[in-house]
Design an enzyme around this catalytic site. Structure first.
Site, mmCIF file in Angstrom:
data_model
loop_
_atom_site.group_PDB
_atom_site.id
_atom_site.type_symbol
_atom_site.label_atom_id
_atom_site.label_comp_id
_atom_site.label_asym_id
_atom_site.label_seq_id
_atom_site.Cartn_x
_atom_site.Cartn_y
_atom_site.Cartn_z
ATOM 1 N N HIS A 121 0.834 -1.212 0.000
ATOM 2 C CA HIS A 121 0.000 0.000 0.000
ATOM 3 C C HIS A 121 0.863 1.253 0.000
ATOM 4 O O HIS A 121 0.343 2.365 -0.122
ATOM 5 C CB HIS A 121 -0.922 -0.001 1.229
ATOM 6 C CG HIS A 121 -2.029 -1.010 1.137
ATOM 7 N ND1 HIS A 121 -2.115 -2.110 1.964
ATOM 8 C CD2 HIS A 121 -3.073 -1.096 0.290
ATOM 9 C CE1 HIS A 121 -3.175 -2.815 1.646
ATOM 10 N NE2 HIS A 121 -3.781 -2.233 0.632
ATOM 11 N N ARG A 162 -6.254 6.197 1.706
ATOM 12 C CA ARG A 162 -5.941 5.343 2.868
ATOM 13 C C ARG A 162 -4.598 5.736 3.475
ATOM 14 O O ARG A 162 -4.358 5.548 4.664
ATOM 15 C CB ARG A 162 -5.965 3.878 2.462
ATOM 16 C CG ARG A 162 -7.352 3.390 2.060
ATOM 17 C CD ARG A 162 -7.446 1.896 1.935
ATOM 18 N NE ARG A 162 -6.836 1.381 0.697
ATOM 19 C CZ ARG A 162 -6.936 0.115 0.320
ATOM 20 N NH1 ARG A 162 -7.585 -0.769 1.093
ATOM 21 N NH2 ARG A 162 -6.383 -0.287 -0.805
ATOM 22 N N ASP A 177 -14.057 -6.225 -2.992
ATOM 23 C CA ASP A 177 -13.250 -6.263 -1.776
ATOM 24 C C ASP A 177 -13.661 -5.067 -0.926
ATOM 25 O O ASP A 177 -13.434 -3.915 -1.327
ATOM 26 C CB ASP A 177 -11.750 -6.181 -2.100
ATOM 27 C CG ASP A 177 -10.900 -6.438 -0.868
ATOM 28 O OD1 ASP A 177 -10.029 -7.307 -0.918
ATOM 29 O OD2 ASP A 177 -11.155 -5.787 0.169
ATOM 30 N N GLU A 200 -16.066 -9.702 -0.227
ATOM 31 C CA GLU A 200 -14.886 -9.962 0.600
ATOM 32 C C GLU A 200 -14.738 -8.966 1.728
ATOM 33 O O GLU A 200 -14.870 -7.762 1.525
ATOM 34 C CB GLU A 200 -13.617 -9.927 -0.256
ATOM 35 C CG GLU A 200 -12.340 -10.141 0.531
ATOM 36 C CD GLU A 200 -11.135 -10.367 -0.344
ATOM 37 O OE1 GLU A 200 -11.284 -11.004 -1.406
ATOM 38 O OE2 GLU A 200 -10.050 -9.902 0.011
ATOM 39 N N GLU A 228 -8.013 -12.029 5.652
ATOM 40 C CA GLU A 228 -6.663 -11.510 5.422
ATOM 41 C C GLU A 228 -6.112 -10.786 6.641
ATOM 42 O O GLU A 228 -4.897 -10.689 6.807
ATOM 43 C CB GLU A 228 -6.611 -10.608 4.192
ATOM 44 C CG GLU A 228 -7.211 -9.238 4.318
ATOM 45 C CD GLU A 228 -7.221 -8.500 2.991
ATOM 46 O OE1 GLU A 228 -7.931 -8.928 2.079
ATOM 47 O OE2 GLU A 228 -6.522 -7.483 2.873
ATOM 48 N N ASP A 256 -3.232 -14.207 5.013
ATOM 49 C CA ASP A 256 -2.011 -13.744 4.355
ATOM 50 C C ASP A 256 -0.852 -14.455 5.052
ATOM 51 O O ASP A 256 -0.693 -14.308 6.272
ATOM 52 C CB ASP A 256 -1.867 -12.223 4.485
ATOM 53 C CG ASP A 256 -0.627 -11.706 3.764
ATOM 54 O OD1 ASP A 256 -0.780 -10.883 2.851
ATOM 55 O OD2 ASP A 256 0.490 -12.143 4.105
ATOM 56 N N HIS A 278 -4.567 -14.444 0.848
ATOM 57 C CA HIS A 278 -4.449 -13.061 0.392
ATOM 58 C C HIS A 278 -3.129 -12.933 -0.359
ATOM 59 O O HIS A 278 -2.134 -13.572 -0.028
ATOM 60 C CB HIS A 278 -4.448 -12.122 1.608
ATOM 61 C CG HIS A 278 -4.086 -10.730 1.268
ATOM 62 N ND1 HIS A 278 -2.914 -10.151 1.667
ATOM 63 C CD2 HIS A 278 -4.742 -9.800 0.538
ATOM 64 C CE1 HIS A 278 -2.858 -8.905 1.212
ATOM 65 N NE2 HIS A 278 -3.953 -8.676 0.518
ATOM 66 N N GLU A 316 -4.476 -15.418 -5.670
ATOM 67 C CA GLU A 316 -4.689 -13.977 -5.930
ATOM 68 C C GLU A 316 -3.428 -13.358 -6.485
ATOM 69 O O GLU A 316 -2.320 -13.640 -5.997
ATOM 70 C CB GLU A 316 -5.086 -13.247 -4.641
ATOM 71 C CG GLU A 316 -5.214 -11.734 -4.846
ATOM 72 C CD GLU A 316 -5.594 -10.950 -3.621
ATOM 73 O OE1 GLU A 316 -5.617 -11.525 -2.528
ATOM 74 O OE2 GLU A 316 -5.882 -9.747 -3.763
HETATM 75 C C1 LIG Z 1 -7.874 -3.915 -2.775
HETATM 76 C C2 LIG Z 1 -8.038 -3.966 -1.281
HETATM 77 O O1 LIG Z 1 -8.582 -2.725 -0.877
HETATM 78 C C3 LIG Z 1 -6.727 -4.154 -0.560
HETATM 79 O O2 LIG Z 1 -5.855 -3.092 -0.883
HETATM 80 C C4 LIG Z 1 -6.072 -5.471 -0.880
HETATM 81 O O3 LIG Z 1 -4.753 -5.479 -0.471
HETATM 82 C C5 LIG Z 1 -6.636 -6.691 -0.166
HETATM 83 O O4 LIG Z 1 -7.827 -6.495 0.528
HETATM 84 C C6 LIG Z 1 -6.782 -7.855 -1.124
HETATM 85 O O5 LIG Z 1 -7.644 -8.707 -0.911
HETATM 86 O O6 LIG Z 1 -5.942 -7.909 -2.074
HETATM 87 MG MG MG Z 2 -8.999 -8.275 0.569
#
Ligand SMILES: C[C@H](O)[C@H](O)[C@@H](O)[C@@H](O)C(=O)O
Ligand code: MG
Length: 392
Positions: free
Chosen positions: A22, A48, A214, A240, A268, A291, A318, A338
């Protein structure tokens, strides 16, 4: 076969993308008016980064064996995680046999339980555990997936996360997960905009391409239920992380409220076998999404994945680059993976943890065959400006 003991554990921090993905520059889709729990405050709604999503930075853990072999890993954690690694966790590794993965994990977790259990501390434990697996792979001259039981399929298949599912379809991904842009604080107008965005992407992508939202913990149960039912008209495949990770009761109810055929997913920001046991036993979701850099590392993800498998629940980690790829390819209940689109306009495939991992593989036409290079098959880019704040 005797292995060289662990001589040194080192923790570095790095800024600018990489594992703290991020932490991007201006104009990136990943920081463009995405709904979060902080969206209830207008001043924190557009970005964010404005409330600190990138405050930590990347933690790099290096573990050096007596013969000079080095394993490493990257995750989210920055200086506070580096402190925990150097000042607390290193004592359970230095001088030890690197094959004692379970005992080392047990000591790292229970020695920090009084102030850890989830979040930053388990990120730090995860980073150490991943670096240990990388070291073991290099000492054994095997890829990590071979240490985990071997491949159950020849290649990985990916969905893409990003602002442009339509482009992801053109690139060969099986689906596109869109960030939700408007939360409850923006009322019915925001809800309408969310659905309009989904409708636009459904129009561009056609009927069969997976589309997901998401929601990054931003919603309440009522809003999530309404969103799910309106999105059902456009065949949303899953909703999600709609609620707070602590709201197990809300997820249990959302899974009951959701339209038949729509999947509810989360995890995640959950950690350890105990956190995921709660999600599974309360029947909170159809897919868990730990994750591996945040849930406890490979050693803990083995336990989490097996819990899910025993209940017939899919475990789709994740996005965490090679660290999840080596796990997913060994698990029957992880049929796809993913890939996070880290290009600012989500219009090209670039390595997820760029620029930190030399040799980081990326999907081609939505698929990836992992190499048999030892460990996680990548090397640390030492040109990224490694800083060791708590050198011993
Ligand atoms: C896209 C989402 O807002 C997050 O930035 C992402 O990192 C996460 O939630 C995801 O599932 O990849
Ligand atoms: Mg996510």
């Amino acid at each position: 076969m005797a292995f060289p003991v662990i001589k040194h554990v080192r923790a570095f921090v790095v800024r600018g993308g990489g594992a703290d993905y991020h932490d991007q520059g201006d104009g990136h889709w990943i920081d463009d008016h995405i709904a979060t729990p902080m969206s209830r405050y207008p001043e924190y709604r557009q970005s964010r980064q404005s409330f600190g999503i990138n405050v930590l930075g990347t933690l790099v853990v290096e573990i050096e064996a007596a013969d000079g072999t080095i394993g490493f890993a990257v995750t989210t954690g920055g200086e506070p995680a580096a402190y925990i690694v150097e000042k607390h966790l290193a004592r359970f590794l230095e001088g030890r046999d690197p094959t004692e993965v379970e005992k080392i994990w047990d000591q790292m977790y229970f020695s920090t339980q009084y102030y850890g259990r989830k979040g930053l501390v388990v990120n730090a434990i995860s980073g150490v555990d991943l670096a240990l697996y990388d070291l073991l792979g290099k000492l054994r001259q095997e890829p990590v997936y071979a240490l985990l039981g071997g491949k159950v399929r020849d290649e990985l298949t990916f969905y893409a996360t990003g602002a442009r599912p339509d482009l992801a379809k053109q690139m060969g991904f099986i689906g596109g997960k869109m960030p939700l842009h408007h939360g409850p604080a923006e009322g019915e107008e925001g809800l309408r905009k969310n659905i309009e965005e989904l409708a636009t992407m459904r129009e561009r992508c056609g009927e069969d391409f997976w589309l997901m939202f998401d929601c990054w913990m931003s919603l309440d149960l009522n809003y999530a239920t309404k969103l799910a039912h309106k999105a059902h008209e456009y065949d949303l495949k899953w909703i999600e992380e709609a609620l707070s990770p602590d709201d197990y009761w809300g997820y249990r109810d959302l899974k009951k409220n959701a339209p038949k055929g729509m999947l509810v997913t989360t995890g995640e920001h959950e950690a350890t076998r105990w956190g995921f046991r709660m999600l599974l036993e309360m029947e909170c979701c159809d897919i868990i999404q730990p994750d591996v850099g945040w849930c406890g590392g490979v050693t803990e993800l083995i336990k989490i994945a097996n819990l899910a498998d025993s209940k017939g629940v899919m475990m789709i980690p994740h996005g965490s680059s090679v660290y999840s790829y080596h796990f997913v390819i060994t698990r029957h209940n992880s049929p796809f993976a993913e890939f996070l689109m880290m290009a600012p306009k989500a219009d090209e495939v670039v390595p997820m943890f760029h620029p930190q991992l030399i040799g980081e593989p990326v999907p081609v036409n939505g698929k990836l065959k992992l190499s048999d290079a030892p460990g996680f098959g990548v090397e640390l880019n030492r040109e990224v400006g490694l800083h060791r704040p708590y050198a011993r």
